[in-house]
Design a protein around this motif. Structure first.
Motif, short mmCIF file in Angstrom:
data_model
loop_
_atom_site.label_atom_id
_atom_site.label_comp_id
_atom_site.label_asym_id
_atom_site.label_seq_id
_atom_site.Cartn_x
_atom_site.Cartn_y
_atom_site.Cartn_z
N HIS A 220 -36.09 112.46 15.15
CA HIS A 220 -35.99 113.91 15.00
C HIS A 220 -34.56 114.42 15.16
CE1 HIS A 220 -40.43 114.18 15.21
NE2 HIS A 220 -40.32 113.24 16.13
N TYR A 221 -33.61 113.64 14.66
CA TYR A 221 -32.21 114.02 14.83
C TYR A 221 -31.85 115.27 14.03
CZ TYR A 221 -31.08 109.63 17.26
OH TYR A 221 -31.00 108.60 18.16
N HIS A 222 -32.44 115.44 12.86
CA HIS A 222 -32.13 116.64 12.08
C HIS A 222 -32.66 117.89 12.78
CE1 HIS A 222 -30.33 114.56 8.74
NE2 HIS A 222 -31.37 113.78 8.60
N GLU A 223 -33.78 117.74 13.45
CA GLU A 223 -34.31 118.87 14.22
C GLU A 223 -33.40 119.19 15.39
OE1 GLU A 223 -38.78 120.34 15.60
OE2 GLU A 223 -38.42 118.25 15.02
N ALA A 224 -32.85 118.14 16.01
CA ALA A 224 -31.89 118.34 17.10
C ALA A 224 -30.66 119.08 16.59
CB ALA A 224 -31.48 117.00 17.70
N VAL A 225 -30.14 118.66 15.44
CA VAL A 225 -28.97 119.32 14.86
C VAL A 225 -29.27 120.79 14.58
CG1 VAL A 225 -27.52 119.43 12.79
CG2 VAL A 225 -27.94 117.22 13.92
N ARG A 226 -30.44 121.05 14.01
CA ARG A 226 -30.82 122.42 13.68
C ARG A 226 -30.87 123.32 14.92
NH1 ARG A 226 -35.32 125.37 13.74
NH2 ARG A 226 -36.63 123.61 14.37
N CYS A 227 -31.41 122.79 16.01
CA CYS A 227 -31.66 123.62 17.19
C CYS A 227 -30.47 123.71 18.16
CB CYS A 227 -32.87 123.09 17.95
SG CYS A 227 -34.43 123.25 17.06
N PHE A 228 -29.67 122.66 18.24
CA PHE A 228 -28.69 122.59 19.32
C PHE A 228 -27.24 122.45 18.88
CE2 PHE A 228 -32.67 121.06 21.18
CZ PHE A 228 -32.78 121.93 22.25
N TYR A 229 -26.98 122.10 17.64
CA TYR A 229 -25.62 121.75 17.25
C TYR A 229 -24.98 122.81 16.36
CZ TYR A 229 -25.83 117.16 19.35
OH TYR A 229 -25.91 116.14 20.28
N ASP A 230 -23.68 123.03 16.62
CA ASP A 230 -22.89 123.96 15.80
C ASP A 230 -22.25 123.26 14.61
OD1 ASP A 230 -22.65 126.64 17.42
OD2 ASP A 230 -22.48 125.02 18.88
N ARG A 231 -21.83 122.03 14.80
CA ARG A 231 -21.11 121.32 13.75
C ARG A 231 -21.45 119.83 13.78
NH1 ARG A 231 -16.33 123.45 11.28
NH2 ARG A 231 -16.75 125.66 10.96
N ILE A 232 -21.33 119.20 12.62
CA ILE A 232 -21.27 117.74 12.50
C ILE A 232 -19.92 117.43 11.88
CG2 ILE A 232 -22.28 115.66 11.50
CD1 ILE A 232 -24.90 117.18 11.12
N LEU A 233 -19.09 116.70 12.61
CA LEU A 233 -17.79 116.29 12.09
C LEU A 233 -17.84 114.81 11.74
CD1 LEU A 233 -15.37 118.11 14.58
CD2 LEU A 233 -16.38 118.96 12.44
N VAL A 234 -17.50 114.48 10.51
CA VAL A 234 -17.51 113.10 10.04
C VAL A 234 -16.06 112.63 9.92
CG1 VAL A 234 -18.21 111.51 8.21
CG2 VAL A 234 -19.64 113.49 8.77
N VAL A 235 -15.71 111.60 10.67
CA VAL A 235 -14.34 111.08 10.61
C VAL A 235 -14.27 110.02 9.51
CG1 VAL A 235 -13.52 111.71 12.89
CG2 VAL A 235 -14.92 109.67 12.64
N GLY A 236 -14.38 110.52 8.30
CA GLY A 236 -14.36 109.68 7.12
C GLY A 236 -14.08 110.55 5.92
N SER A 237 -14.21 109.96 4.74
CA SER A 237 -13.90 110.66 3.50
C SER A 237 -15.04 110.51 2.52
CB SER A 237 -12.61 110.09 2.89
OG SER A 237 -12.40 110.58 1.58
N PRO A 238 -15.49 111.60 1.88
CA PRO A 238 -16.61 111.50 0.94
C PRO A 238 -16.25 110.68 -0.29
CG PRO A 238 -15.62 113.69 0.85
CD PRO A 238 -15.00 112.98 2.02
#
Length: 469
Positions: A220-238
């Motif tokens: 349920h990580y996406h649910e965690a992100v939705r409820c508790f997280y402001d940002r996801i920072l990816v230290v990489g390049s698309p």
């Protein structure tokens, strides 16, 4: 290259404020079920002792620290050195760039004490866990049961979150932590309306698509992100690996995601000339061989030593071989006993890895995130033999980088001493214009991550207006 930030500040904060105190399904299962933990001695005592006071209300004598921005960094560190090195480097960059920042790192690394810790950074050491070759977690040293150890770690984490009262929490990789050990602290803060900014940091590649998507759905990580997280920072390049697309992130997670670029590393404390002089390198070529933390690096190092021993006499190559602090004593002895070449220098650990890479003409290593960033930062020739079990992350990174001409890779199941040494001599003798022709990787991640985190700390600047160039 960095994606343009999304305008998600106001709606995102509202979404977090309206999130339920418990997320259905996300808190259950595993050794650290949140409902059970909140009734557990230790966690329940932490909760009861703090429910009657606002974590942001401090006595008058403590007001001297009122202007300090507090960042809590969670790094679970169950295998190798990668997590703690990455999070510590980001922390160092933050306190160097912003004098009013104080960072508390929560880490399970067994060697966190071996790193240089500058002022304004401190750490809490958790009991160590380890990850087995099957990808399962276990207790590394204590000899206690896994659930008992997780309860202890959860109590320490929850207490630190409530007492440190961070303005921002930076979480490495797992939104709920190992076995949900982070979720009670997040839930208690949320239930009391004490909402620090919460940011999830992801490396460029997590694992293969099937494993990663199923893990995020199951936990349920996406649910965690939705409820508790402001940002996801990816230290990489698309351009190298588009994480959101590859792992089929839903819109609720993708809207909070920003690519920052890979993390450029600063040069070492010693110069190339100093290290080569200390090693007695004159007109020879120098090869650096490293297995990272060393816990699973023995086979690579053993293959190299055997191949190096078989080189013809008079070969003008010297080698610095670093075992790594987590290699077993038995395997260290086996490496030393097998070494028969006078041009081989063996070290257990070196805390100036960037200096060693700078001194080398060629690097032979695994393909962990940090090692690859170090190689790219100094634009060094490299042969990487990635880990392929229990996760595919290193092999996927090595393949993508090799396709761009940034390094040479050999699958570990295909490595022999002869094949490895043939690759070494070919790379040392190559005259193909590298690195001038190499693909230009975005290495500005460190400054972007620091800029975004500090902007999130500034309540006067709405999240939606944060711009990163």
């Amino acid at each position: 290259m960095s994606d343009a930030p999304n305008s998600h500040g106001t709606s995102q904060t509202a979404e977090r404020e309206n999130a339920p105190h418990g997320v259905s399904g996300a808190w259950g299962g595993g050794a650290a079920r949140t409902a059970d933990l909140l009734r557990t001695p230790g966690v329940s005592q932490v909760r009861q002792s703090r429910t009657d006071r606002d974590p942001r209300v401090w006595p008058a004598e403590a007001c001297s620290s009122a202007g300090v921005k507090r960042i809590l960094v969670y790094s679970h560190d169950t295998f190798g050195l990668g997590n703690i090195k990455r999070m510590l480097e980001i922390s160092k960059h933050l306190v160097a760039a912003y004098t009013n920042v104080s960072v508390l790192i929560i880490s399970g690394s067994p060697i966190v004490h071996a790193f240089r810790i500058p002022p304004h950074i401190d750490y809490i050491k958790l009991p160590c866990l380890t990850r087995t070759l099957d990808g399962l977690y276990d207790v590394k040293f204590l000899g206690l049961g896994y659930e008992e150890t997780i309860r202890m770690r959860t109590t320490l984490i929850t207490s630190a979150i409530l007492d440190f009262s961070p303005d921002l929490i930076l979480v490495d990789k797992k939104p709920f932590g190992v076995s949900n050990e982070l979720s009670p602290g997040l839930r208690l803060l949320h239930g009391r309306g004490a909402l620090p900014k919460v940011v999830l940091l992801l490396r460029d590649i997590l694992d293969n698509q099937e494993t990663t998507t199923s893990t995020w759905e199951r936990n349920h990580y996406h649910e965690a992100v939705r409820c508790f997280y402001d940002r996801i920072l990816v230290v990489g390049s698309p351009e190298i690996f588009d994480l959101a697309t590859e792992y089929k992130f839903p819109a609720s997670s993708e809207s909070k995601l920003q690519f920052c670029g890979y993390l450029r590393r600063d040069r070492g404390s010693q110069t190339r000339a100093q290290i080569r002089d200390e090693l007695g390198v004159h007109d020879e070529q120098l090869v650096l061989v490293t297995g990272g933390g060393g816990e699973d690096g023995y086979q690579l190092l053993a293959n190299y030593v055997q191949g190096f021993n078989d080189l013809p006499k008079g070969t003008r190559i010297k080698t610095l071989l670093i075992c790594g602090p987590e290699m077993s004593e038995q395997n260290r002895r086996r490496i030393r006993d097998a070494a028969a070449h006078s041009g081989l220098v063996i070290q257990d650990f070196n805390n100036d890895m960037m200096g060693c890479i700078d001194a080398a003409d060629l690097v032979v290593s695994m393909a962990g995130y940090n090692t690859v960033c170090e190689i790219l930062s100094l634009r060094k020739r490299a042969i990487v033999v990635p880990r392929v079990r229990p996760v595919q992350e290193q092999w996927m990174r090595a393949e993508r980088m090799a396709q761009l001409g940034l390094l040479r890779t050999i699958h570990p199941d295909h490595v022999t001493p002869m094949k490895l040494m043939r690759a070494v001599t070919e790379e040392l003798n190559a005259d193909d214009g590298w690195p001038q022709r190499a693909y230009a990787v975005d290495l500005d991640g460190m400054s972007r991550v620091a800029t975004i985190l500090y902007a999130l700390l500034d309540d006067s600047a709405p999240v939606s207006t944060i711009a990163v160039t």
